[in-house]
Write a protein that holds these residues in place. Structure first.
Motif, PDB file in Angstrom:
ATOM      1  N   THR A 257     -27.757  29.418   3.725  1.00 42.22           N
ATOM      2  CA  THR A 257     -28.706  28.491   5.169  1.00 42.22           C
ATOM      3  C   THR A 257     -28.518  29.031   6.399  1.00 42.22           C
ATOM      4  OG1 THR A 257     -26.942  27.061   5.638  1.00 42.22           O
ATOM      5  CG2 THR A 257     -28.089  26.402   3.302  1.00 42.22           C
ATOM      6  N   GLY A 258     -30.328  28.249   7.235  1.00 48.54           N
ATOM      7  CA  GLY A 258     -29.616  28.939   8.400  1.00 48.54           C
ATOM      8  C   GLY A 258     -30.331  30.424   8.507  1.00 48.54           C
ATOM      9  N   ASN A 259     -31.146  30.432   9.897  1.00 50.55           N
ATOM     10  CA  ASN A 259     -31.465  31.938  10.127  1.00 50.55           C
ATOM     11  C   ASN A 259     -31.833  32.353  12.015  1.00 50.55           C
ATOM     12  OD1 ASN A 259     -34.425  30.158  10.382  1.00 50.55           O
ATOM     13  ND2 ASN A 259     -34.293  29.723   8.003  1.00 50.55           N
TER      14      ASN A 259
ATOM     15  N   MET B  14     -34.875  39.544  12.927  1.00 48.59           N
ATOM     16  CA  MET B  14     -34.904  38.081  11.860  1.00 48.59           C
ATOM     17  C   MET B  14     -34.714  38.625  10.623  1.00 48.59           C
ATOM     18  SD  MET B  14     -37.201  35.092  10.884  1.00 48.59           S
ATOM     19  CE  MET B  14     -38.358  35.531  12.946  1.00 48.59           C
ATOM     20  N   THR B  15     -32.978  37.622  10.869  1.00 48.81           N
ATOM     21  CA  THR B  15     -31.372  37.668   9.430  1.00 48.81           C
ATOM     22  C   THR B  15     -32.534  36.922   8.194  1.00 48.81           C
ATOM     23  OG1 THR B  15     -31.904  34.935   9.644  1.00 48.81           O
ATOM     24  CG2 THR B  15     -29.646  36.335  10.768  1.00 48.81           C
ATOM     25  N   PRO B  16     -32.890  37.903   7.118  1.00 51.79           N
ATOM     26  CA  PRO B  16     -33.494  38.324   5.688  1.00 51.79           C
ATOM     27  C   PRO B  16     -32.880  37.088   4.451  1.00 51.79           C
ATOM     28  CG  PRO B  16     -31.651  40.053   6.571  1.00 51.79           C
ATOM     29  CD  PRO B  16     -31.492  38.639   6.933  1.00 51.79           C
ATOM     30  N   THR B  17     -34.133  36.740   3.624  1.00 50.56           N
ATOM     31  CA  THR B  17     -33.861  35.438   2.643  1.00 50.56           C
ATOM     32  C   THR B  17     -32.654  35.554   2.069  1.00 50.56           C
ATOM     33  OG1 THR B  17     -35.321  34.800   1.434  1.00 50.56           O
ATOM     34  CG2 THR B  17     -35.361  36.507   0.999  1.00 50.56           C
ATOM     35  N   ASN B  18     -31.777  34.278   1.570  1.00 53.38           N
ATOM     36  CA  ASN B  18     -31.346  34.539   0.960  1.00 53.38           C
ATOM     37  C   ASN B  18     -29.584  35.204   1.154  1.00 53.38           C
ATOM     38  OD1 ASN B  18     -30.653  33.185  -1.929  1.00 53.38           O
ATOM     39  ND2 ASN B  18     -30.173  35.066  -2.566  1.00 53.38           N
ATOM     40  N   VAL B  19     -29.876  35.209   2.200  1.00 56.21           N
ATOM     41  CA  VAL B  19     -28.301  36.537   3.237  1.00 56.21           C
ATOM     42  C   VAL B  19     -27.378  34.993   3.672  1.00 56.21           C
ATOM     43  CG1 VAL B  19     -27.950  37.909   3.989  1.00 56.21           C
ATOM     44  CG2 VAL B  19     -29.282  38.135   3.010  1.00 56.21           C
ATOM     45  N   SER B  20     -26.324  34.926   3.205  1.00 59.24           N
ATOM     46  CA  SER B  20     -25.300  34.456   4.562  1.00 59.24           C
ATOM     47  C   SER B  20     -25.326  35.301   5.494  1.00 59.24           C
ATOM     48  CB  SER B  20     -24.171  34.174   4.001  1.00 59.24           C
ATOM     49  OG  SER B  20     -22.752  33.619   4.954  1.00 59.24           O
ATOM     50  N   LEU B  21     -24.987  33.757   6.675  1.00 57.54           N
ATOM     51  CA  LEU B  21     -24.780  34.177   8.383  1.00 57.54           C
ATOM     52  C   LEU B  21     -23.698  35.038   8.399  1.00 57.54           C
ATOM     53  CD1 LEU B  21     -26.738  31.598  10.753  1.00 57.54           C
ATOM     54  CD2 LEU B  21     -27.413  34.037   9.493  1.00 57.54           C
ATOM     55  N   GLY B  22     -22.719  34.762   7.497  1.00 62.44           N
ATOM     56  CA  GLY B  22     -21.432  35.169   7.661  1.00 62.44           C
ATOM     57  C   GLY B  22     -21.707  36.576   7.103  1.00 62.44           C
TER      58      GLY B  22
ATOM     59  N   HIS C 199     -31.762  28.264  14.255  1.00 59.43           N
ATOM     60  CA  HIS C 199     -32.478  27.506  12.740  1.00 59.43           C
ATOM     61  C   HIS C 199     -30.780  27.156  12.007  1.00 59.43           C
ATOM     62  CE1 HIS C 199     -34.094  24.632   9.866  1.00 59.43           C
ATOM     63  NE2 HIS C 199     -34.286  25.975   9.410  1.00 59.43           N
ATOM     64  N   LEU C 200     -31.004  26.192  11.793  1.00 61.92           N
ATOM     65  CA  LEU C 200     -29.716  25.419  11.338  1.00 61.92           C
ATOM     66  C   LEU C 200     -29.607  24.936  10.432  1.00 61.92           C
ATOM     67  CD1 LEU C 200     -26.920  26.157  14.138  1.00 61.92           C
ATOM     68  CD2 LEU C 200     -27.878  27.510  12.340  1.00 61.92           C
TER      69      LEU C 200
ATOM     70  N   LEU D 113     -36.187  18.999  12.504  1.00 62.45           N
ATOM     71  CA  LEU D 113     -36.216  18.512  11.070  1.00 62.45           C
ATOM     72  C   LEU D 113     -36.623  17.267  10.582  1.00 62.45           C
ATOM     73  CD1 LEU D 113     -37.018  22.642  10.654  1.00 62.45           C
ATOM     74  CD2 LEU D 113     -38.685  20.694  12.140  1.00 62.45           C
ATOM     75  N   ALA D 114     -37.244  16.465  10.161  1.00 64.13           N
ATOM     76  CA  ALA D 114     -36.695  15.333   9.374  1.00 64.13           C
ATOM     77  C   ALA D 114     -35.971  15.520   8.104  1.00 64.13           C
ATOM     78  CB  ALA D 114     -37.463  14.180   9.208  1.00 64.13           C
ATOM     79  N   ASN D 115     -34.995  15.378   7.915  1.00 64.01           N
ATOM     80  CA  ASN D 115     -34.278  15.807   6.215  1.00 64.01           C
ATOM     81  C   ASN D 115     -34.561  17.116   6.561  1.00 64.01           C
ATOM     82  OD1 ASN D 115     -36.057  13.062   6.390  1.00 64.01           O
ATOM     83  ND2 ASN D 115     -34.716  12.762   4.772  1.00 64.01           N
ATOM     84  N   HIS D 116     -33.858  18.038   7.471  1.00 65.83           N
ATOM     85  CA  HIS D 116     -34.055  19.617   7.465  1.00 65.83           C
ATOM     86  C   HIS D 116     -33.067  20.052   8.407  1.00 65.83           C
ATOM     87  CE1 HIS D 116     -36.592  23.388   7.251  1.00 65.83           C
ATOM     88  NE2 HIS D 116     -35.152  24.284   7.060  1.00 65.83           N
ATOM     89  N   GLY D 117     -33.065  20.362   9.618  1.00 61.48           N
ATOM     90  CA  GLY D 117     -31.567  20.761  11.078  1.00 61.48           C
ATOM     91  C   GLY D 117     -33.016  20.454  11.673  1.00 61.48           C
ATOM     92  N   PRO D 118     -32.134  21.743  13.019  1.00 57.94           N
ATOM     93  CA  PRO D 118     -32.682  21.488  13.983  1.00 57.94           C
ATOM     94  C   PRO D 118     -32.915  22.772  14.171  1.00 57.94           C
ATOM     95  CG  PRO D 118     -30.101  21.530  13.775  1.00 57.94           C
ATOM     96  CD  PRO D 118     -30.138  21.396  12.918  1.00 57.94           C
ATOM     97  N   VAL D 119     -34.159  23.723  15.404  1.00 58.61           N
ATOM     98  CA  VAL D 119     -34.782  24.911  15.480  1.00 58.61           C
ATOM     99  C   VAL D 119     -34.902  24.760  16.965  1.00 58.61           C
ATOM    100  CG1 VAL D 119     -37.230  25.576  15.232  1.00 58.61           C
ATOM    101  CG2 VAL D 119     -36.229  24.694  13.323  1.00 58.61           C
ATOM    102  N   VAL D 120     -34.082  25.569  17.431  1.00 57.55           N
ATOM    103  CA  VAL D 120     -34.061  25.983  19.306  1.00 57.55           C
ATOM    104  C   VAL D 120     -34.422  27.178  19.694  1.00 57.55           C
ATOM    105  CG1 VAL D 120     -32.225  25.486  20.501  1.00 57.55           C
ATOM    106  CG2 VAL D 120     -32.028  23.457  19.364  1.00 57.55           C
ATOM    107  N   ALA D 121     -34.611  27.417  19.951  1.00 59.73           N
ATOM    108  CA  ALA D 121     -35.147  28.404  21.402  1.00 59.73           C
ATOM    109  C   ALA D 121     -34.185  28.080  22.792  1.00 59.73           C
ATOM    110  CB  ALA D 121     -36.650  28.582  21.477  1.00 59.73           C
ATOM    111  N   GLY D 122     -33.763  30.043  22.467  1.00 58.87           N
ATOM    112  CA  GLY D 122     -33.528  29.927  24.060  1.00 58.87           C
ATOM    113  C   GLY D 122     -34.196  31.462  24.756  1.00 58.87           C
TER     114      GLY D 122
END
Length: 213
Positions: free
Chosen positions: A32-34, A46-54, A98-99, A162-171
């Motif tokens: 999850t997360g990108n 950008m981080t790819p699909t289906n890959v752990s951020l770790g 996005h987490l 995002l409701a029932n989903h998580g935050p998206v934050v820009a910097g």
């Protein structure tokens, strides 16, 4: 060309480092997360699909042209549109995180929050790094309507929930986006710990003074 390649190499390493930091501290889990970041020529990494951020590989990050065309690297995350929405509306943004972080998601599920500003101004750093946090209504992952809803909120906010989903934050920088989403998560945790109790958030005047800073 050499300068761009050097910049790209540095940014790839930064994304991997931030991803590992978020994962190792339990702010993201599974695949999850990108994360994305913008190069000076407008291209996106950008981080790819289906890959752990770790366990990110800097050489396999997805790369997009300034126009949003995927040109190399692994298949991009299906949530790439969330990042593009933020960049389109936040001209100063050079990174987006996005987490699906637990406490932020929990707050996004509560029925009694203010959809215009989900969390109260509990701390000075939350006000300075996040400010007002609007709630984007729930849409299924990948729904085109979600992109439109995020774009609408992003016109005036660099952070959305995002409701029932998580935050998206820009910097403006990757670390700025990272620190803001971490501050958001910690404030969500505080909010849940205090839920049902009488609280003393910062006053409107105190919050306004911090925003001026």
């Amino acid at each position: 060309m050499t300068t761009i390649l050097s910049e790209q190499t540095k940014l790839r390493d930064e994304i991997v480092s931030v991803g590992a930091s978020l994962f190792n501290r339990g702010l993201t889990f599974g695949s999850t997360g990108n994360i994305s970041a913008r190069l000076s020529n407008g291209e996106l990494l950008m981080t790819p699909t289906n890959v752990s951020l770790g366990t990110l590989d800097p050489g396999r990050l997805s790369r997009f042209t300034a126009e949003g065309v995927h040109v190399d690297g692994d298949k991009p995350t299906k949530e790439a549109f969330l990042h593009r929405c933020m960049y389109c509306e936040q001209a100063q943004a050079n990174a987006v995180v996005h987490l699906h972080s637990t406490h932020s998601v929990a707050v996004s599920i509560l029925a009694d929050v203010n959809p215009q500003d989900v969390l109260p101004p509990l701390t000075a750093y939350y006000v300075m790094r996040v400010g007002a946090l609007p709630l984007v209504p729930y849409y299924p992952p990948g729904d085109e309507a979600l992109a439109l809803a995020v774009s609408e909120k992003a016109r005036t906010h660099h952070a959305v929930l995002l409701a029932n989903h998580g935050p998206v934050v820009a910097g403006k920088t990757l670390h700025e986006a990272q620190y803001a989403v971490e501050e958001l998560e910690e404030t969500a945790k505080l909010f849940l710990l205090l839920h049902g109790r009488t609280i003393r958030p910062l006053t409107a005047e105190q919050a306004a003074a911090l925003k001026r800073i």
